[in-house]
Design a protein around this motif. Sequence first.
Motif: not given
Length: 368
Positions: A199-205, A359-366
């Motif tokens: 599970t990838i946790v990105l800074a913008d999650c 992937i945990q993110t609020t930016n779907i383009s990521r």
Amino acid sequence: MPETFRNYINGEWVDGPTFENRNPANTDEVVGLFVKGTAADVDRAADAAQAAFAKWSSMPGPARGALLFKVADILEKKFDQLGEEMCREEGKTVPEAKGEVRRAINIFRYFGSEGSRLPGHLVPSERDRVHMFAIRKPIGVVGLITPWNFPIAIRALVNAKPVKAISFTGSVEIGNWVHTEGSKRHLRLQLEMGGKNPTIVLADCDFNSAVENVVNAAFFSTGQKCTATSRAIVEAPIYDKFVAALVERTKKLKVGNGMEAGIDIGPAVDEGQLETDLKYIDIGRKENGEPLCGGNRLTGGAYDKGYFVEPTVFADVKEGDTLAKEEVFGPVLAIMKANDPADALRMANATEFGLSASIQTTNISRVF
């Protein structure tokens, strides 16, 4: 005396030598005695399925679908009973077990509806007065090898002459054997093998949601799911904050008998899996130092009668470490630090496995 569960072959209940199945949360309780299937039993079952194939496959799709709806109705009537029996048999909590029963009901109803949706394909032809079309035809007898089955059943299924296809869920070692042996007979094969799921946790999650999601994915069902998260790859800017929050949340999980209200995590499915969990925790200690939480078999009181282990978190795990490479199939999470999203994706793909990822993110383009 515990109930004896026999094998159903060609319309008859078949006896034979039995083995015990004990409740992994309370090994004093024998859930039942189960008849050991033999290679001869598999052959008889495959022959019976082949004998029924012509009549069954000629039945209209909606009629076959109606039978699947009946199965769903039976499961619905036994919903609570099946949930509790599953809890006693494999240890997961009652809410999780009932969720699995509900999913089974939904699957039967979905595929029951598919009986009325069996379209073919009409393909244009370059020749006059030629029509090309394709329709679905039953392949024949299919052998299904589900989790926690025994190798002797696998060998017998692969070798059974009436079998035309195999669907397998299990280890890489046995899956590779099924592929090799099944290919010799030109069987159609579907293999779901091991995983080291990231599970990838990105800074913008969404931070709090990400913590809950990782805890759920890593530890519920005691981590005993093919798609369970075993690596959390966290982007550097939020790494320390995320690790602290995840450890705090993990410490709040309640471990115990899944039949009891308020329990989050049940036991390992059996003694062998418990030993595997503890082995990898010991390896983690040697390679990564003390876990930030967990790391022990639970003992004392009711714990002494079951295969309970604490949900365990190791941080600062490196790509070459054992916990970053090998499947545990238990409540052991390895947290890894990534420099940026590209680095996180690279780390996620640096594995011989290829089962699932998130992937945990609020930016779907990521994501794409």
